[in-house]
Design a protein around this motif. Structure first.
Motif, PDB file in Angstrom:
ATOM      1  N   TRP A 131      42.932  46.737  39.989  1.00 10.90           N
ATOM      2  CA  TRP A 131      41.609  47.302  39.795  1.00 10.90           C
ATOM      3  C   TRP A 131      41.683  48.644  39.065  1.00 10.90           C
ATOM      4  O   TRP A 131      40.913  48.910  38.136  1.00 10.90           O
ATOM      5  CB  TRP A 131      40.924  47.515  41.154  1.00 10.90           C
ATOM      6  N   ASN A 188      44.578  46.644  44.543  1.00  8.22           N
ATOM      7  CA  ASN A 188      44.172  48.017  44.206  1.00  8.22           C
ATOM      8  C   ASN A 188      44.738  48.479  42.874  1.00  8.22           C
ATOM      9  O   ASN A 188      44.033  49.073  42.048  1.00  8.22           O
ATOM     10  CB  ASN A 188      44.603  48.972  45.320  1.00  8.22           C
ATOM     11  N   TRP A 200      33.055  50.306  40.588  1.00  4.50           N
ATOM     12  CA  TRP A 200      32.972  48.947  40.067  1.00  4.50           C
ATOM     13  C   TRP A 200      33.105  47.918  41.197  1.00  4.50           C
ATOM     14  O   TRP A 200      32.411  46.903  41.207  1.00  4.50           O
ATOM     15  CB  TRP A 200      34.050  48.706  39.012  1.00  4.50           C
ATOM     16  N   SER A 201      33.988  48.208  42.125  1.00  3.85           N
ATOM     17  CA  SER A 201      34.188  47.301  43.261  1.00  3.85           C
ATOM     18  C   SER A 201      32.907  47.177  44.085  1.00  3.85           C
ATOM     19  O   SER A 201      32.502  46.075  44.472  1.00  3.85           O
ATOM     20  CB  SER A 201      35.322  47.805  44.151  1.00  3.85           C
ATOM     21  N   TRP A 211      36.303  40.439  50.848  1.00  3.18           N
ATOM     22  CA  TRP A 211      36.276  41.299  49.660  1.00  3.18           C
ATOM     23  C   TRP A 211      37.113  42.563  49.859  1.00  3.18           C
ATOM     24  O   TRP A 211      37.853  42.978  48.954  1.00  3.18           O
ATOM     25  CB  TRP A 211      34.843  41.676  49.319  1.00  3.18           C
ATOM     26  N   THR A 212      37.013  43.148  51.018  1.00  2.00           N
ATOM     27  CA  THR A 212      37.796  44.353  51.313  1.00  2.00           C
ATOM     28  C   THR A 212      39.282  44.050  51.265  1.00  2.00           C
ATOM     29  O   THR A 212      40.074  44.827  50.707  1.00  2.00           O
ATOM     30  CB  THR A 212      37.424  44.909  52.705  1.00  2.00           C
ATOM     31  N   THR A 228      40.333  43.625  47.542  1.00  2.00           N
ATOM     32  CA  THR A 228      40.384  44.880  46.782  1.00  2.00           C
ATOM     33  C   THR A 228      41.562  45.760  47.195  1.00  2.00           C
ATOM     34  O   THR A 228      42.152  46.449  46.361  1.00  2.00           O
ATOM     35  CB  THR A 228      39.067  45.670  46.963  1.00  2.00           C
TER      36      THR A 228
END
Length: 259
Positions: free
Chosen positions: A60, A57, A71-72, A49-50, A53
């Motif tokens: 998002w 970026n 939100w993340s 997940w990291t 994201t």
């Protein structure tokens, strides 16, 4: 004497089945294993997940603006809880009431009537698990409830039982000291006050003690010997006689009495 907490089920064919409840020790051991597996899954999810994201970026930010980070975290938390609950739901549904931990601990979840659990039961148990684990509420309920049920079990109508172990032999070895003590017991104690159920518990212990850890064996033998001593109204037991030998002697003496 209730050393081994049991439940009985009657099938539609009028066949009576008896099972032993799993107990807090077996359930804690299973949960510890499951949490190690879950931890590995969660670490893999967090890393994935990291990475996603960071790579996305800009996307998002364009979608959520200045609250993209919040939100993340919110979405990750939702997915994380789904993984947590889904782990127990999927395994217990597909593996007939077992998770990897329960399989190692040789226990399983079944319905109150002995039938296999389904998706509704496993889902209820999983959703209520966080509440059960808050301040160890579930552990206290398991230890003190008659059928060792936590909140999830009460809501889902389930119990956790030990797997039935089929043994090749139902024989066990009795010590020479026990045979000598048995003769003494017949002279000083009235074994006729013992019920067949009391004798059955002693016999069950003698059969199963070989598969117990030294600590568990000593604990069960001590509790069971104390119960037998109270039933027979024996004020003392010879100091050289261990609880294990005492129970063996009771078994032999009772068998001799019944002839």
């Amino acid at each position: 004497m209730h050393i081994f907490n049991r439940v009985k089920f009657r099938t539609p064919e009028s066949v009576e089945l008896e099972f032993t409840l799993a107990g807090i020790g077996n359930r804690a051991w299973a949960l510890l294993i499951d949490y190690h597996v879950l931890a590995a899954i969660m670490v893999a999810f967090i890393v994935t997940w990291t990475t996603i994201t960071v790579q996305l970026n800009e996307l998002w930010t364009s979608i959520f603006g200045s609250k993209a980070a919040l939100w993340s975290i919110a979405i990750a938390s939702l997915i994380g809880f789904t993984i947590y609950a889904g782990y127990f739901v999927i395994f217990e549904t597909l593996w007939q009431g077992q998770t990897p931990g329960k399989r190692v601990a040789k226990i399983r979840v079944v319905r109150d009537d002995g039938r296999p659990v389904g998706l509704p039961q496993t889902t209820l148990r999983a959703l209520l698990r966080p509440i059960d684990e808050f301040l160890f509420i579930g552990a206290f309920l398991i230890m003190f409830a008659r059928r060792e049920k936590r909140l999830g079990d009460l809501a889902a109508g389930t119990i956790v039982i030990q797997n039935q172990v089929v043994t090749k032999s139902r024989t066990f070895t009795l010590s020479e000291q026990a045979k000598q003590e048995a003769d003494k017991l017949l002279q000083i104690a009235d074994l006729s006050v013992m019920l067949p159920d009391d004798f059955a518990v002693i016999k069950e212990y003698l059969h199963r003690r070989g598969g117990m850890t030294a600590k568990a064996r000593a604990s069960v033998a001590s509790r069971l010997a104390k119960d037998v001593q109270e039933i027979l109204q024996l004020e003392t037991v010879p100091e050289s006689t261990t609880p294990d030998v005492f129970l063996e002697a009771i078994y032999i003496a009772y068998q001799n009495l019944r002839g």
